[in-house]
Each structure stands twice: as C-alpha cells, then as structure tokens.
Write a protein that holds these residues in place. Structure first.
Motif, PDB file in Angstrom:
ATOM      1  N   CYS A  34      58.778 -29.581 -54.117  1.00 27.34           N
ATOM      2  CA  CYS A  34      57.628 -29.990 -53.312  1.00 27.34           C
ATOM      3  C   CYS A  34      56.358 -29.846 -54.145  1.00 27.34           C
ATOM      4  O   CYS A  34      56.377 -29.332 -55.248  1.00 27.34           O
ATOM      5  CB  CYS A  34      57.528 -29.126 -52.058  1.00 27.34           C
ATOM      6  SG  CYS A  34      57.338 -27.375 -52.413  1.00 27.34           S
ATOM      7  N   ASP A  35      55.270 -30.299 -53.563  1.00 31.31           N
ATOM      8  CA  ASP A  35      53.963 -30.198 -54.202  1.00 31.31           C
ATOM      9  C   ASP A  35      53.422 -28.780 -54.004  1.00 31.31           C
ATOM     10  O   ASP A  35      53.298 -28.322 -52.869  1.00 31.31           O
ATOM     11  CB  ASP A  35      53.022 -31.217 -53.566  1.00 31.31           C
ATOM     12  CG  ASP A  35      51.626 -31.194 -54.148  1.00 31.31           C
ATOM     13  OD1 ASP A  35      51.414 -30.513 -55.171  1.00 31.31           O
ATOM     14  OD2 ASP A  35      50.750 -31.858 -53.591  1.00 31.31           O
ATOM     15  N   ILE A  36      53.146 -28.073 -55.095  1.00 24.60           N
ATOM     16  CA  ILE A  36      52.531 -26.739 -54.974  1.00 24.60           C
ATOM     17  C   ILE A  36      51.062 -26.778 -55.374  1.00 24.60           C
ATOM     18  O   ILE A  36      50.398 -25.754 -55.371  1.00 24.60           O
ATOM     19  CB  ILE A  36      53.284 -25.667 -55.784  1.00 24.60           C
ATOM     20  CG1 ILE A  36      53.233 -25.948 -57.269  1.00 24.60           C
ATOM     21  CG2 ILE A  36      54.712 -25.520 -55.279  1.00 24.60           C
ATOM     22  CD1 ILE A  36      53.754 -24.814 -58.121  1.00 24.60           C
ATOM     23  N   ILE A  37      50.567 -27.961 -55.713  1.00 23.78           N
ATOM     24  CA  ILE A  37      49.172 -28.085 -56.130  1.00 23.78           C
ATOM     25  C   ILE A  37      48.245 -28.025 -54.922  1.00 23.78           C
ATOM     26  O   ILE A  37      47.198 -27.395 -54.956  1.00 23.78           O
ATOM     27  CB  ILE A  37      48.959 -29.375 -56.958  1.00 23.78           C
ATOM     28  CG1 ILE A  37      49.756 -29.265 -58.271  1.00 23.78           C
ATOM     29  CG2 ILE A  37      47.484 -29.615 -57.230  1.00 23.78           C
ATOM     30  CD1 ILE A  37      49.781 -30.528 -59.101  1.00 23.78           C
ATOM     31  N   GLY A  38      48.633 -28.641 -53.830  1.00 17.76           N
ATOM     32  CA  GLY A  38      47.824 -28.611 -52.618  1.00 17.76           C
ATOM     33  C   GLY A  38      47.989 -27.305 -51.865  1.00 17.76           C
ATOM     34  O   GLY A  38      48.719 -26.399 -52.278  1.00 17.76           O
ATOM     35  N   GLU A  39      47.339 -27.189 -50.733  1.00 19.87           N
ATOM     36  CA  GLU A  39      47.349 -25.951 -49.950  1.00 19.87           C
ATOM     37  C   GLU A  39      48.550 -25.837 -49.016  1.00 19.87           C
ATOM     38  O   GLU A  39      48.889 -24.739 -48.582  1.00 19.87           O
ATOM     39  CB  GLU A  39      46.058 -25.823 -49.141  1.00 19.87           C
ATOM     40  CG  GLU A  39      44.842 -25.515 -49.991  1.00 19.87           C
ATOM     41  CD  GLU A  39      44.987 -24.233 -50.797  1.00 19.87           C
ATOM     42  OE1 GLU A  39      45.437 -23.204 -50.240  1.00 19.87           O
ATOM     43  OE2 GLU A  39      44.676 -24.253 -51.995  1.00 19.87           O
ATOM     44  N   GLN A  40      49.222 -26.954 -48.697  1.00 16.10           N
ATOM     45  CA  GLN A  40      50.293 -26.923 -47.701  1.00 16.10           C
ATOM     46  C   GLN A  40      51.404 -25.937 -48.077  1.00 16.10           C
ATOM     47  O   GLN A  40      51.853 -25.151 -47.249  1.00 16.10           O
ATOM     48  CB  GLN A  40      50.877 -28.315 -47.494  1.00 16.10           C
ATOM     49  CG  GLN A  40      51.930 -28.357 -46.409  1.00 16.10           C
ATOM     50  CD  GLN A  40      52.474 -29.753 -46.169  1.00 16.10           C
ATOM     51  OE1 GLN A  40      52.106 -30.701 -46.831  1.00 16.10           O
ATOM     52  NE2 GLN A  40      53.363 -29.864 -45.209  1.00 16.10           N
ATOM     53  N   PHE A  41      51.850 -25.958 -49.334  1.00 16.41           N
ATOM     54  CA  PHE A  41      52.904 -25.047 -49.769  1.00 16.41           C
ATOM     55  C   PHE A  41      52.483 -23.598 -49.539  1.00 16.41           C
ATOM     56  O   PHE A  41      53.256 -22.789 -49.028  1.00 16.41           O
ATOM     57  CB  PHE A  41      53.228 -25.266 -51.255  1.00 16.41           C
ATOM     58  CG  PHE A  41      54.180 -24.244 -51.809  1.00 16.41           C
ATOM     59  CD1 PHE A  41      55.542 -24.388 -51.645  1.00 16.41           C
ATOM     60  CD2 PHE A  41      53.715 -23.127 -52.496  1.00 16.41           C
ATOM     61  CE1 PHE A  41      56.428 -23.445 -52.137  1.00 16.41           C
ATOM     62  CE2 PHE A  41      54.592 -22.177 -53.003  1.00 16.41           C
ATOM     63  CZ  PHE A  41      55.952 -22.341 -52.814  1.00 16.41           C
ATOM     64  N   TRP A  42      51.268 -23.263 -49.909  1.00 13.86           N
ATOM     65  CA  TRP A  42      50.789 -21.884 -49.818  1.00 13.86           C
ATOM     66  C   TRP A  42      50.609 -21.459 -48.364  1.00 13.86           C
ATOM     67  O   TRP A  42      50.821 -20.291 -48.019  1.00 13.86           O
ATOM     68  CB  TRP A  42      49.498 -21.727 -50.616  1.00 13.86           C
ATOM     69  CG  TRP A  42      49.731 -22.159 -52.030  1.00 13.86           C
ATOM     70  CD1 TRP A  42      49.340 -23.333 -52.612  1.00 13.86           C
ATOM     71  CD2 TRP A  42      50.476 -21.452 -53.027  1.00 13.86           C
ATOM     72  NE1 TRP A  42      49.783 -23.397 -53.915  1.00 13.86           N
ATOM     73  CE2 TRP A  42      50.479 -22.251 -54.200  1.00 13.86           C
ATOM     74  CE3 TRP A  42      51.122 -20.223 -53.062  1.00 13.86           C
ATOM     75  CZ2 TRP A  42      51.105 -21.863 -55.375  1.00 13.86           C
ATOM     76  CZ3 TRP A  42      51.752 -19.834 -54.233  1.00 13.86           C
ATOM     77  CH2 TRP A  42      51.738 -20.647 -55.374  1.00 13.86           C
TER      78      TRP A  42
END
Length: 166
Positions: free
Chosen positions: A146-154
């Motif tokens: 998944c994308d860890i660059i954006g805030e959703q993962f965090w």
C-alpha cells in the motif's frame, strides 16, 4: 541491490546476467522523531517505485526488444519517469500504472497485535475434561502492499509510531 529485487523475485524465468539466488539488503536505523521516520520510509517507497520503473523498462527492452543489457542501459540514460512510461506504453502496450502494486510500492512489514482464539482442554476436579475457548493477543508480522507516503496508512496503523507529538 534493491534496484533489481522485484524483477528477480517475480520473473517467470531467470533474467540474463542473474547469478544464483536473490539476496536482500537489510538495515536497522534509529530516527529521533516520527516525522523523520515517516520521511525516510516515504523516501524508500518512492525509491522503490523509481527503481522498479527503471527495471521494468530495462528488462522489457532486453526481453522483448532483444537489446543487450548495455544497449538497454544506453537507451535509458538521461530518461525521466515520463520517458520510461512512454517507452513502455508506445512500444510494448504496457501501462505501468496497471503493474501490480507490490512492484510499484514494495511491501511494508509491521508488527501487529492479533487476537488468537484456541480450544484448550481443561481438567476438572472429577478427572473429566472440558474444552474451553481461550483468546489471547499476540504480535505477528503482517505485510502490506500500500501507499505509506500519505497519511491513510499511518491513521490505520497508529501503533507503528511511538507517541512523540509529531
């Protein structure tokens, strides 16, 4: 080494020039804040994407166009991401955005608590046995593509970071 890993691991056939089994480059890095850690991991994911785009074009040129590895490298010198996408699309009808996310984003491994329920046999006072369900929390490594660059993962995985008010 990370430049060729996804190509080597997911190729259906041995790649020209590959020697033996693939290896991994692993590191332990300590950062002073969550912001520094997130910035570093974001950079690593962006680097994964850049490296995989290069390798996707490189090996497509070698395997489908018949170029040598030296010719493919020369063809790609000085190209930008848009140039590489154009080569893939116009010459090979490959839309890089449709390539599997595991290649474009890499795999993120994190420790997560998971509840585990098992059936145990409990001995009773009269030598009888009774089955009971026991639930316990255990940490295990989970993988995410998944994308860890954006805030959703965090936001979905707040336990990954320590509370440091960043």
């Amino acid at each position: 080494m990370d430049k060729v890993m996804s190509s080597v691991l997911f190729s259906r056939e041995p790649l020209p020039g590959s020697r033996g089994d693939p290896g991994f480059d692993g590191r332990v890095v300590l950062y002073p804040s969550n912001r520094n850690l997130k910035d570093y991991l974001s950079w690593r994911q962006a680097d994964c994407h850049i490296n995989n785009l290069y390798n996707t074009v490189f090996w497509t040129l070698v395997q489908k166009s018949g170029l040598t590895t030296i010719q493919a490298e020369d063809r790609l010198k000085g190209t930008l991401a848009g140039d590489k996408n154009e080569i893939l699309f116009s010459e090979f009808d490959i839309n890089y955005n449709n390539e599997p996310a595991v290649h474009r984003k890499g795999t993120t491994l994190i420790w997560e608590k998971r509840d585990e329920t098992v059936t145990k046999q409990k001995s009773l006072a009269n030598d009888e046995k009774k089955e009971v369900l026991v639930t316990r929390s255990r940490k295990s490594v989970q993988s995410y593509v998944c994308d860890i660059i954006g805030e959703q993962f965090w936001e979905q995985h707040p336990d990954v970071l320590e509370d440091d008010d960043c």
